[in-house]
Design a protein around this motif. Structure first.
Motif, PDB file in Angstrom:
ATOM      1  N   PHE A  11       0.836  -1.203   0.000  1.00 55.73           N
ATOM      2  CA  PHE A  11       0.000   0.000   0.000  1.00 55.73           C
ATOM      3  C   PHE A  11       0.870   1.253   0.000  1.00 55.73           C
ATOM      4  CE2 PHE A  11      -3.731   2.499   0.721  1.00 55.73           C
ATOM      5  CZ  PHE A  11      -3.321   3.562   1.524  1.00 55.73           C
ATOM      6  N   PHE A  15       0.993   3.905  -3.016  1.00 58.06           N
ATOM      7  CA  PHE A  15       0.605   5.280  -2.694  1.00 58.06           C
ATOM      8  C   PHE A  15       1.720   6.245  -3.111  1.00 58.06           C
ATOM      9  CE2 PHE A  15      -2.218   8.004  -0.154  1.00 58.06           C
ATOM     10  CZ  PHE A  15      -1.421   9.139   0.018  1.00 58.06           C
ATOM     11  N   GLU A  27      -4.265   7.659   6.550  1.00 63.08           N
ATOM     12  CA  GLU A  27      -4.512   7.157   5.188  1.00 63.08           C
ATOM     13  C   GLU A  27      -4.191   5.675   5.085  1.00 63.08           C
ATOM     14  OE1 GLU A  27      -1.996  10.001   3.315  1.00 63.08           O
ATOM     15  OE2 GLU A  27      -3.667  11.252   2.628  1.00 63.08           O
ATOM     16  N   GLY A  31      -6.792   2.798   4.100  1.00 62.36           N
ATOM     17  CA  GLY A  31      -6.473   1.914   2.982  1.00 62.36           C
ATOM     18  C   GLY A  31      -6.441   0.448   3.381  1.00 62.36           C
TER      19      GLY A  31
END
Length: 202
Positions: A11, A15, A27, A31
């Protein structure tokens, strides 16, 4: 690394690739579908302890995810001819997960043998040879060499008559290396991996 840790690492990588900076803990929690930021922070601490993350002290969004290639295994880089030299294919064709046998690969890689010139050393077409990168090689060692832009697997010999790349098959001739040649030692041959129907064999 657990599945959740790998998901978090991926992730962060995705990102950063999309936005050019690292995600915040909030965040990351969103996520990952995690309600508690402390859970994310604990996972980040474990990833950092494993060397999978680095961060700059005092800077926001300073996480850097490290995706180690060796986690996939040892890379397979093209083919090497045990016969006459052939142009190397510098693409990674795949990975072989044998880290348990090679605890410290130090940037080493596998090449696939194509040809019979090293058969008397037990090296046959289709074998995977592990090459440990180096710039120099001892007399009598088997190695991977680049000669005039082409790559071959041979035994290195240096004598008063010069440098020769020796085959291990009487059907092939030694390859002399002259001052006019472009010559480079790629690395030394360490081990051989041969695949069978039941798996691989060393």
């Amino acid at each position: 690394m657990t599945d959740k840790q790998e998901r978090l690492l991926n992730f962060i990588l995705d990102f950063h690739k999309e936005y050019g900076y690292s995600p915040s803990i909030r965040e990351m929690a969103q996520g990952m579908g995690v309600s508690s930021p402390s859970t994310i922070k604990a996972m980040l601490d474990r990833l950092e302890a494993k060397g999978m993350l680095t961060k700059s002290s005092g800077r926001a969004r300073s996480l850097t995810a490290v995706k180690h290639e060796e986690d996939k295994g040892i890379p397979i880089i093209g083919r090497i001819v045990a016969g006459v030299p052939v142009m190397a294919e510098e693409n990674i064709e795949g990975y072989i997960p044998v880290k348990e046998f090679l605890r410290n690969s130090n940037g080493g890689f596998f090449l696939i043998v194509d040809g019979y010139s090293m058969q008397d050393k037990g090296i046959l077409p289709g074998d995977y040879v592990f090459i440990q990168p180096c710039k120099e090689i001892s007399n009598g060692q088997i190695g991977a060499f680049r000669l005039n832009g082409e790559v071959t697997l041979k035994t290195f010999k240096r004598s008063e008559d010069g440098i020769f790349l020796l085959p291990a098959n009487n059907d092939f001739q030694p390859i002399p290396v002259t001052n006019d040649d472009s010559f480079e030692v790629i690395g030394r041959y360490v081990m051989l991996l041969r695949f069978r129907e039941q798996g691989y064999h060393f």
